[in-house]
Design an enzyme around this catalytic site. Structure first.
Site, PDB file in Angstrom:
ATOM      1  CD1 TRP A 137      38.397  41.861  34.605  1.00  0.00           C
ATOM      2  CD2 TRP A 137      37.648  40.067  35.001  1.00  0.00           C
ATOM      3  NE1 TRP A 137      38.360  41.707  35.559  1.00  0.00           N
ATOM      4  CE2 TRP A 137      38.419  41.146  36.330  1.00  0.00           C
ATOM      5  CE3 TRP A 137      37.305  38.522  34.641  1.00  0.00           C
ATOM      6  CZ2 TRP A 137      37.654  39.923  37.118  1.00  0.00           C
ATOM      7  CZ3 TRP A 137      37.395  37.676  36.008  1.00  0.00           C
ATOM      8  CH2 TRP A 137      37.556  38.886  37.064  1.00  0.00           C
ATOM      9  CD  GLU A 210      39.685  42.586  28.080  1.00  0.00           C
ATOM     10  OE1 GLU A 210      40.623  42.351  28.609  1.00  0.00           O
ATOM     11  OE2 GLU A 210      38.539  42.471  28.125  1.00  0.00           O
ATOM     12  CG  ASP A 243      39.600  48.216  30.052  1.00  0.00           C
ATOM     13  OD1 ASP A 243      40.920  47.597  30.616  1.00  0.00           O
ATOM     14  OD2 ASP A 243      38.933  46.802  30.848  1.00  0.00           O
ATOM     15  CD  GLN A 246      45.471  41.668  31.527  1.00  0.00           C
ATOM     16  OE1 GLN A 246      45.456  40.526  31.388  1.00  0.00           O
ATOM     17  NE2 GLN A 246      44.362  41.394  32.155  1.00  0.00           N
ATOM     18  CE  LYS A 272      44.980  43.844  35.287  1.00  0.00           C
ATOM     19  NZ  LYS A 272      45.132  42.793  36.951  1.00  0.00           N
ATOM     20  NE  ARG A 404      45.129  36.082  32.505  1.00  0.00           N
ATOM     21  CZ  ARG A 404      44.819  37.288  33.480  1.00  0.00           C
ATOM     22  NH1 ARG A 404      43.950  37.901  33.029  1.00  0.00           N
ATOM     23  NH2 ARG A 404      44.337  36.385  34.651  1.00  0.00           N
TER      24      ARG A 404
END
Length: 443
Positions: A137, A210, A243, A246, A272, A404
């Site tokens: 994502w 990620e 990336d 998070q 974020k 999560r």
């Protein structure tokens, strides 16, 4: 009657809001503070996903509140060709935290930062093919959406030309196995790039990844994988884009997740966590790549590039993370949370796997060993919300309901224990409800 049932509110929401995915929680959120949000009845709801994984310091942290108040009086937004002190200071601070990534571009969202990174990679390499993981994502815009494979690909027409994917490594459901049954990620990676090479037109520009695939179900890249992936990229003249929307700014127990592996990407994107809930993102790269991009006329001139207000917030975030030693705290509390969740796995057969790093953990709900159990996962999530705990659950084909869990780095140990207790109670209630429905069906 609960104030959350206010008819006018929900009627207006149904009439005027465009639904953008999923469903809305059955509550009207009036305020948020620390690790909790509060509904219209002033009921505290423990926020175990930090808003949209972004409220790194919790909600309404005093330093963020004072920074916003002070900076908005000075300058919130400027002409994109103007520079302010917060912008240059944040760029300098970020560069010091990631040696080698000396050049910084400040933007608004994670998708926007990935758009800029992909655009830069294409320009610098002169190529156009972008490879990503099958459960990735990276955003909902243009090139970022074309590199997003976890969901949302059907019905929107062609993706960007040159969009390619490889399987995401999954230690819980390995495609390639070692003799002991564990994931043979190197064989899987070699096989994946054999497929990429057979599909490529000779224009491989970058791989975007990620370190922990969050929306993909908290799939952590095994130790050693990033280094091997970087080598695959170098062999093909590709850039490696990481990336860390998070995983960045301490959440995994390192300032950046890639630091555990001793691998520095060619381009790093942040979002974020750097904004503590406000829209702020960053693209970081080497001086060499930035110079090459500039020489070729790199263009990413947007309305909110280098805005002073979010940049000032980013500086405040880094100050708090350093002063409150939140990177170490994420590591320590992450170990405590992992241990607590692992006890639930030992207690309940429906908890198939606990995985992740630091304060970014996943709990997968299954039946019959490893069969996905979306219904039970949804029931547990609903029950948890009723009991005052908000958890985000990922529902993907071929996977069970994966919770999560990413509480603020500032969460107290008492609130961590509260969350674990509510999860346990919610599993019990979900199993009981499921057994009741099954019993009725059997009769």
């Amino acid at each position: 009657m609960s104030k959350n049932l206010e008819p006018g509110f929900w009627d207006s929401a149904r009439k005027h809001l465009i639904r953008y995915g999923g469903s809305f929680e059955p509550a009207i959120i009036e305020r948020a503070a620390g690790s909790f949000v509060y509904d219209a009845d002033d009921r505290p709801i423990l926020d175990f996903t930090s808003g949209q994984m972004s409220a790194l310091l919790g909600h309404a942290h005093p330093r963020i509140v004072s920074t916003v108040s002070r900076q908005v009086e000075r300058a919130a937004h400027l002409f994109s060709g103007m520079l302010s002190r917060p912008v240059v200071e944040l760029a300098e601070r970020l560069a010091a935290l990631a040696p080698g990534l000396d050049r910084v571009l400040l933007l608004s969202t994670g998708a926007e930062s990935n758009e800029a990174a992909i655009r830069m990679a294409k320009l610098v390499t002169g190529k156009h093919e972008i490879v990503a993981f099958s459960k990735s994502w990276h955003g909902m815009t243009g090139a970022a959406a074309s590199a997003t494979y976890s969901t949302g690909r059907k019905g929107y027409g062609p993706a960007a030309v040159g969009s390619l994917a490889i399987p995401a490594p999954n230690s819980f459901r390995p495609r390639f196995r070692n003799a002991d049954g564990s994931l043979d990620w190197l064989t899987e990676l070699n096989d994946a790039f054999d497929l990429i090479d057979s599909q490529s037109t000779g224009s491989l520009a970058a791989f975007v990844a990620e370190p922990i695939l969050s929306s993909g179900g908290i799939l952590e890249l095994p130790q050693g994988y990033l280094a091997a992936l970087q080598q695959k990229c170098r062999e093909r003249g590709m850039l490696l884009i990481l990336d860390e929307a998070q995983t960045g700014i301490g959440r995994t127990g390192d300032m950046f997740a890639f630091q555990r592996d001793g691998v520095t990407p060619d381009i790093l994107t942040l979002s974020k966590t750097i904004g503590a809930g406000l829209p702020l993102s960053a693209v970081m790269t080497t001086a060499e790549i930035e110079e090459a991009a500039h020489d070729k006329g790199f263009l990413f001139y947007t309305t909110h590039v280098s805005d002073p207000l979010p940049a000032a917030v980013g500086v405040a975030v880094l100050d708090v993370v350093e002063e409150e030693k939140l990177v170490d705290r994420a590591q320590r509390l992450g170990a405590k949370l992992f241990e607590g969740l692992s006890r639930l796995k030992q207690r309940y057969e429906c908890v198939g796997d606990v995985r992740g790093r630091g304060l970014l953990l996943g709990v997968e709900i299954v039946k019959d060993g490893k069969v996905p159990n979306h219904e039970l996962g949804a029931a547990i999530a609903a029950e948890a919300f009723r009991r005052g705990l908000s958890m985000n659950i990922v529902k993907l084909p071929g996977m069970g309901g994966v919770f999560r869990i990413a509480p603020p780095l500032t969460i107290s140990e008492e609130d961590l224990d509260l969350g674990l207790r509510i999860i346990s109670e919610s599993i019990e209630a979900g199993l009981a409800a499921n057994a009741s429905v099954t019993g009725i069906a059997a009769e």
